[in-house]
Scaffold this motif. Structure first.
Motif, PDB file in Angstrom:
ATOM      1  N   ALA A  29      31.607  65.121   6.984  1.00  0.00           N
ATOM      2  CA  ALA A  29      30.235  65.482   7.312  1.00  0.00           C
ATOM      3  C   ALA A  29      29.251  64.603   6.534  1.00  0.00           C
ATOM      4  CB  ALA A  29      29.985  66.951   7.014  1.00  0.00           C
ATOM      5  N   PHE A  32      29.407  60.838   8.009  1.00  0.00           N
ATOM      6  CA  PHE A  32      28.806  60.570   9.313  1.00  0.00           C
ATOM      7  C   PHE A  32      27.440  61.223   9.504  1.00  0.00           C
ATOM      8  CE2 PHE A  32      33.430  60.149  10.245  1.00  0.00           C
ATOM      9  CZ  PHE A  32      33.420  58.799  10.586  1.00  0.00           C
ATOM     10  N   HIS A  33      26.882  61.804   8.454  1.00  0.00           N
ATOM     11  CA  HIS A  33      25.562  62.437   8.603  1.00  0.00           C
ATOM     12  C   HIS A  33      24.551  61.379   9.043  1.00  0.00           C
ATOM     13  CE1 HIS A  33      21.934  64.692   7.858  1.00  0.00           C
ATOM     14  NE2 HIS A  33      22.670  65.775   7.688  1.00  0.00           N
ATOM     15  N   GLU A  43      26.067  59.884  14.746  1.00  0.00           N
ATOM     16  CA  GLU A  43      25.663  61.237  15.162  1.00  0.00           C
ATOM     17  C   GLU A  43      26.730  61.895  16.011  1.00  0.00           C
ATOM     18  OE1 GLU A  43      21.937  63.584  17.320  1.00  0.00           O
ATOM     19  OE2 GLU A  43      21.874  61.403  17.060  1.00  0.00           O
ATOM     20  N   PHE A  46      29.536  62.921  13.804  1.00  0.00           N
ATOM     21  CA  PHE A  46      29.112  64.073  13.004  1.00  0.00           C
ATOM     22  C   PHE A  46      29.271  65.370  13.805  1.00  0.00           C
ATOM     23  CE2 PHE A  46      25.783  66.999  11.532  1.00  0.00           C
ATOM     24  CZ  PHE A  46      26.106  67.088  10.182  1.00  0.00           C
ATOM     25  N   LYS A  47      28.851  65.350  15.065  1.00  0.00           N
ATOM     26  CA  LYS A  47      28.970  66.536  15.916  1.00  0.00           C
ATOM     27  C   LYS A  47      30.433  66.843  16.216  1.00  0.00           C
ATOM     28  CE  LYS A  47      24.466  66.037  18.187  1.00  0.00           C
ATOM     29  NZ  LYS A  47      23.755  65.798  19.473  1.00  0.00           N
TER      30      LYS A  47
END
Length: 312
Positions: A29, A32-33, A43, A46-47
């Protein structure tokens, strides 16, 4: 439904503990934030990590994911078996934000919808409702029955692994219950906190397939074969039903596909369904000289062209 290997997304083995999954999530997390990583796919990654974590951190969802088995690759089409959730108990409740992305996925797996209501913020909390799917026969639905079911509840042990608690329940199947309806077992769900009562257990009924009968709502049908002379001249035919045998009068001149309705002999209810006898005609084989002679005599006796109106 497209398969995603959540273990690969998190970079952990299938036997990973709860602690290992949490550690992997924190690391990925942060990596890749979008505020810290300006890569074009940051993004999306991250998701994806968040979605995988929502599944693997929850014992019920993780057990359901594991039930799909191994050997699947990202993008493979998932077609869960109708019984994939049969005998598998899971909790209701929880944070709706934790299940939003995967709600439909797990509803498909379990043939049931889990409730997603937030727990009340109070010193005493009623126990959570539990849900499971159980298979019953058409005969049980017709006549009512007492059945014993073994259910498994996934939990996380002290080492963070998913294990199963097994319990056995004696359940009364009410006469006339339909496929998809639920049985409520009061006080058989999760334990309450403090002096609050236990939750309930809801069993969703799944009707077993039957090699003889087909079911449409409360109506039941059976295909019954006839000899040509029974269809032509009429006959009294003994027909099995889930409630026992009945004698049916076949009118003379009946054609294949004709449906004879036995009113009120379908699945019990208010009102009950109907039972349909669907007629078929089976020709005896012309495998002896006598049988061939009989067919020749029929051909000579009838001025009959089955295709007389075929081209007109």
């Amino acid at each position: 439904m497209k398969y995603k290997d959540y273990y690969a997304v998190m970079g952990v083995p299938r036997a990973a503990t709860d602690a290992q999954i949490k550690t992997a999530h924190r690391k990925l997390a942060r990596k890749f934030h979008p505020d810290l990583n300006k890569d074009a796919d940051a993004e999306a990654r991250f998701k994806e990590v968040g979605e995988a974590y929502q599944v693997l951190k929850d014992p019920e969802k993780r057990a359901a994911f594991d039930a799909l088995g191994t050997g699947l690759k990202d993008g493979d089409e998932i077609r869960p078996r109708p019984d994939v959730g049969d005998g598998f108990e899971y909790r209701g409740g929880g944070d709706p934000q934790d299940t939003q992305d995967t709600e439909d996925f797990f509803s498909d797996l379990f043939n049931a919808r889990a409730r997603h209501a937030s727990r009340p913020r109070a010193p005493e909390w009623p126990g959570e409702d539990h849900h499971a799917s159980v298979s019953v026969s058409l005969e049980d639905i017709y006549n009512g029955a007492k059945r014993t079911f073994t259910l498994q509840m996934p939990v996380i042990d002290d080492q963070g692994h998913v294990t199963y608690q097994t319990r056995t329940l004696d359940v009364s199947i009410p006469k006339g219950i339909l496929d998809g309806q639920r049985l409520r077992l009061a006080g058989q769900g999760g334990a309450g906190i403090g002096n609050a009562p236990r939750g309930d257990l809801y069993l969703e009924v799944t009707l077993d397939g039957h090699q003889r009968y087909s079911v449409d709502g409360r109506d039941v049908s059976i295909n019954v074969p006839l000899a040509p002379w029974e269809a032509a001249l009429g006959a009294e035919v003994v027909v099995p039903t889930p409630a026992g045998q009945v004698t049916v009068t076949v009118p003379g001149g009946s054609a294949a596909g004709r449906r004879l309705r036995l009113r009120g002999r379908g699945i019990p209810g208010n009102p009950p369904g109907d039972f349909y006898v669907v007629l078929g005609i089976v020709l005896p084989p012309a495998d002896t000289d006598a049988a061939k002679a009989a067919y020749s005599a029929m051909r000579a006796a009838f001025d009959f062209d089955p295709r007389a109106h075929f081209y007109g």
